[in-house]
Design an enzyme around this catalytic site. Structure first.
Site, PDB file in Angstrom:
ATOM      1  N   THR A 150       1.027  -1.276   0.105  1.00  0.00           N
ATOM      2  CA  THR A 150       0.017   0.002  -0.031  1.00  0.00           C
ATOM      3  C   THR A 150       0.861   1.246   0.133  1.00  0.00           C
ATOM      4  O   THR A 150       0.548   2.064  -0.693  1.00  0.00           O
ATOM      5  CB  THR A 150      -0.808   0.088   1.344  1.00  0.00           C
ATOM      6  OG1 THR A 150      -1.705  -1.176   1.138  1.00  0.00           O
ATOM      7  CG2 THR A 150      -1.853   1.063   1.387  1.00  0.00           C
ATOM      8  N   HIS A 157       2.126   1.707  -3.452  1.00  0.00           N
ATOM      9  CA  HIS A 157       1.222   2.343  -4.137  1.00  0.00           C
ATOM     10  C   HIS A 157       1.077   3.851  -4.148  1.00  0.00           C
ATOM     11  O   HIS A 157       1.017   4.903  -4.949  1.00  0.00           O
ATOM     12  CB  HIS A 157      -0.249   1.862  -4.007  1.00  0.00           C
ATOM     13  CG  HIS A 157      -0.371   0.439  -4.262  1.00  0.00           C
ATOM     14  ND1 HIS A 157      -0.283  -0.066  -5.821  1.00  0.00           N
ATOM     15  CD2 HIS A 157      -0.689  -0.657  -3.784  1.00  0.00           C
ATOM     16  CE1 HIS A 157      -0.649  -1.383  -5.928  1.00  0.00           C
ATOM     17  NE2 HIS A 157      -0.705  -1.637  -4.555  1.00  0.00           N
TER      18      HIS A 157
HETATM   19  P1  NAD Z   1       3.045  -8.176  -3.861  1.00  0.00           P
HETATM   20  O1  NAD Z   1       2.749  -7.222  -4.855  1.00  0.00           O
HETATM   21  O2  NAD Z   1       4.592  -8.216  -3.290  1.00  0.00           O
HETATM   22  O3  NAD Z   1       3.028  -9.763  -4.145  1.00  0.00           O
HETATM   23  C1  NAD Z   1       2.357 -10.351  -5.323  1.00  0.00           C
HETATM   24  C2  NAD Z   1       3.108 -11.327  -5.724  1.00  0.00           C
HETATM   25  O4  NAD Z   1       2.504 -11.796  -6.860  1.00  0.00           O
HETATM   26  C3  NAD Z   1       4.676 -10.662  -6.311  1.00  0.00           C
HETATM   27  O5  NAD Z   1       5.621 -11.413  -5.759  1.00  0.00           O
HETATM   28  C4  NAD Z   1       4.400 -11.099  -7.745  1.00  0.00           C
HETATM   29  O6  NAD Z   1       5.626 -11.230  -8.571  1.00  0.00           O
HETATM   30  C5  NAD Z   1       3.468 -12.263  -8.105  1.00  0.00           C
HETATM   31  N1  NAD Z   1       2.799 -12.432  -9.310  1.00  0.00           N
HETATM   32  C6  NAD Z   1       2.469 -11.383 -10.237  1.00  0.00           C
HETATM   33  N2  NAD Z   1       2.011 -12.266 -11.320  1.00  0.00           N
HETATM   34  C7  NAD Z   1       1.652 -13.567 -10.818  1.00  0.00           C
HETATM   35  C8  NAD Z   1       1.175 -14.560 -11.545  1.00  0.00           C
HETATM   36  N3  NAD Z   1       0.907 -14.714 -13.045  1.00  0.00           N
HETATM   37  N4  NAD Z   1       1.082 -15.790 -10.850  1.00  0.00           N
HETATM   38  C9  NAD Z   1       1.964 -16.000  -9.721  1.00  0.00           C
HETATM   39  N5  NAD Z   1       2.509 -14.907  -8.969  1.00  0.00           N
HETATM   40  C10 NAD Z   1       2.224 -13.502  -9.693  1.00  0.00           C
HETATM   41  O7  NAD Z   1       2.027  -8.037  -2.403  1.00  0.00           O
HETATM   42  P2  NAD Z   1       1.807  -8.585  -1.026  1.00  0.00           P
HETATM   43  O8  NAD Z   1       2.169  -7.457  -0.097  1.00  0.00           O
HETATM   44  O9  NAD Z   1       2.491  -9.941  -0.866  1.00  0.00           O
HETATM   45  O10 NAD Z   1       0.268  -8.593  -1.210  1.00  0.00           O
HETATM   46  C11 NAD Z   1      -0.296  -9.797  -1.844  1.00  0.00           C
HETATM   47  C12 NAD Z   1      -1.681  -9.148  -2.463  1.00  0.00           C
HETATM   48  O11 NAD Z   1      -2.702  -8.948  -1.289  1.00  0.00           O
HETATM   49  C13 NAD Z   1      -1.552  -7.810  -3.288  1.00  0.00           C
HETATM   50  O12 NAD Z   1      -2.408  -7.872  -4.428  1.00  0.00           O
HETATM   51  C14 NAD Z   1      -1.984  -6.969  -2.327  1.00  0.00           C
HETATM   52  O13 NAD Z   1      -2.650  -5.723  -2.955  1.00  0.00           O
HETATM   53  C15 NAD Z   1      -3.300  -7.516  -1.650  1.00  0.00           C
HETATM   54  N6  NAD Z   1      -3.474  -7.138  -0.179  1.00  0.00           N
HETATM   55  C16 NAD Z   1      -4.715  -7.411   0.208  1.00  0.00           C
HETATM   56  C17 NAD Z   1      -5.196  -7.160   1.230  1.00  0.00           C
HETATM   57  C18 NAD Z   1      -6.570  -7.314   1.787  1.00  0.00           C
HETATM   58  O14 NAD Z   1      -6.898  -7.113   2.959  1.00  0.00           O
HETATM   59  N7  NAD Z   1      -7.465  -8.143   0.990  1.00  0.00           N
HETATM   60  C19 NAD Z   1      -4.272  -6.584   2.407  1.00  0.00           C
HETATM   61  C20 NAD Z   1      -2.806  -6.341   2.095  1.00  0.00           C
HETATM   62  C21 NAD Z   1      -2.436  -6.677   0.448  1.00  0.00           C
HETATM   63 ZN    ZN Z   2       0.038  -3.676   5.458  1.00  0.00          ZN
END
Ligand code: NAD
Ligand code: ZN
Length: 347
Positions: free
Chosen positions: A44, A47
């Site tokens: 976040t 972003h």
């Molecule tokens: P991050 O962006 O570091 O991790 C995402 C990972 O997905 C990266 O390592 C990326 O290389 C990988 N990726 C990209 N394309 C891919 C594919 N085709 N197949 C497999 N992997 C692929 O994010 P993070 O901090 O680990 O968070 C994970 C996700 O959760 C993010 O989308 C984030 O925005 C979301 N998030 C949601 C909440 C919620 O409350 N719902 C809270 C925090 C984060």
């Molecule tokens: Zn957080």
């Protein structure tokens, strides 16, 4: 004269972030002031740093950003009970309304009126942060501060992974970001059978393996379907979508066994497609996941770390806050697990 402090501020509607001198916040009657010791950089924050569409819609500069932190209470509001000066705490980053139906029912994680620390109000990338006492989570001395700094994303991983009974189950995690890596460890910790994780980044897949994943897939040259074959399974029982990538999500649906359950944490782009045949004809269960339970997830995380959960394996960088630009660059490049920043030296 009002006291000032150093803080990382989103000071203008453009890419970047600035270390500025700002006023120390004054805690309200129901709040405490915390002297921040460690913070961690969340997706976040990246972003907001990058000033993407979501942040342009959401963030109102000037704003002190950051919500993953640990520190010590240094001032206590008049109405706060149960906390002491000097006590080490982290905090839940979602401030809930306390009066909606879900809050009243003990389901604060489903409050529709949340205010985000470091998103909708000044955050923790600062020498001091003011937080409502209801949001505090005391951190036992036995837990290292650099680990307590990222209990927030640990909570996302735990809330998502613990959504379903994992004992003996075959789990597929798509996305080995910091949250996917920690989730792999949790699945292993609580007794899943195969813990398979996919990403496009070999460095992060290695971190997931170290954390307890039994099988990794780099989707640039391997497929999830190939893993199903290699493991000689009918499909996965549990799916944890943690990439936010529509292709990863749809490949996951195809690889789920009939009756499988999918917990969705990754934030998919608006309008992402879905193959409904996979959901309907296989009777899949899809569950959206936001935040973490208040405060049952915090309790479970704390006890897991106290009983040997290897959270330290998810932390790859521990840097002085003066090097914050390097931290954001590492995050943008995906060349890291969790990046923790230290605020106890010169800021
Ligand atoms: P991050 O962006 O570091 O991790 C995402 C990972 O997905 C990266 O390592 C990326 O290389 C990988 N990726 C990209 N394309 C891919 C594919 N085709 N197949 C497999 N992997 C692929 O994010 P993070 O901090 O680990 O968070 C994970 C996700 O959760 C993010 O989308 C984030 O925005 C979301 N998030 C949601 C909440 C919620 O409350 N719902 C809270 C925090 C984060
Ligand atoms: Zn957080």
């Amino acid at each position: 004269m009002t006291a000032t402090m150093r803080a990382l501020v989103k000071d203008r509607p453009a890419r970047g972030i600035s270390m500025l001198e700002v006023q120390v916040p004054e805690p309200a009657n129901n709040e405490v002031l915390i002297k921040v010791e460690k913070t961690a950089i969340c997706g976040t924050d990246l972003h907001i740093y990058s000033w993407d569409d979501w942040s342009q819609r959401t963030i109102k500069p000037p704003l002190v950003i950051g919500h993953e932190f640990v520190g010590r209470i240094c001032k206590i509001g008049a109405d706060v009970k149960g906390y002491e000066l000097g006590q080490r705490v982290s905090a839940e980053g979602h401030i809930v309304c306390g009066v909606c139906r879900n809050c009243r029912a003990g389901k604060q994680h489903l409050c529709p009126n949340t205010v985000g620390i470091g998103v909708n109000r000044n955050g923790a990338f600062a020498e001091y942060v003011a937080v409502p006492a209801t949001n505090l989570w005391p951190i036992p001395d036995a837990i290292a501060p650099e680990l307590a700094a990222f209990f927030d994303p640990f909570g996302n991983a735990a809330h998502c992974a613990l959504q379903h009974d994992l004992v003996g189950e075959d789990v597929l995690i798509t996305g080995a970001g910091p949250i996917g890596i920690i989730a792999a460890g949790i699945c292993r910790h609580v007794g899943a059978r195969h813990v398979v994780i996919s990403d496009i980044n070999d460095y992060r897949l290695q971190l997931a393996r170290d954390m307890g994943a039994s099988h990794t897939i780099n989707v640039q040259h391997e497929s999830i379907a190939g893993a199903v074959k290699a493991l000689k399974i009918d499909g996965f029982d549990i799916g944890l979508e943690m990439s936010g990538n529509p292709k990863a999500f749809n490949d996951m649906l195809k690889a789920m066994f009939h009756g499988g359950r999918v917990a969705m944490l990754g934030i998919l782009p608006n309008g992402s497609g879905i193959d409904w045949d996979q959901v309907i004809f296989k009777g899949l269960e899809l569950h959206g996941i936001y935040g973490r339970r208040m405060y049952e997830t915090w309790y479970k995380m704390t006890q897991m770390v106290l009983t040997g959960f290897p959270l330290h394996k998810a932390m790859t960088h521990h840097i002085p806050i003066g090097d914050y630009e390097q931290g954001f660059e590492l995050m943008a490049a995906g060349a890291c697990g969790k990046v923790v920043c230290d605020w106890t030296g010169a800021v």
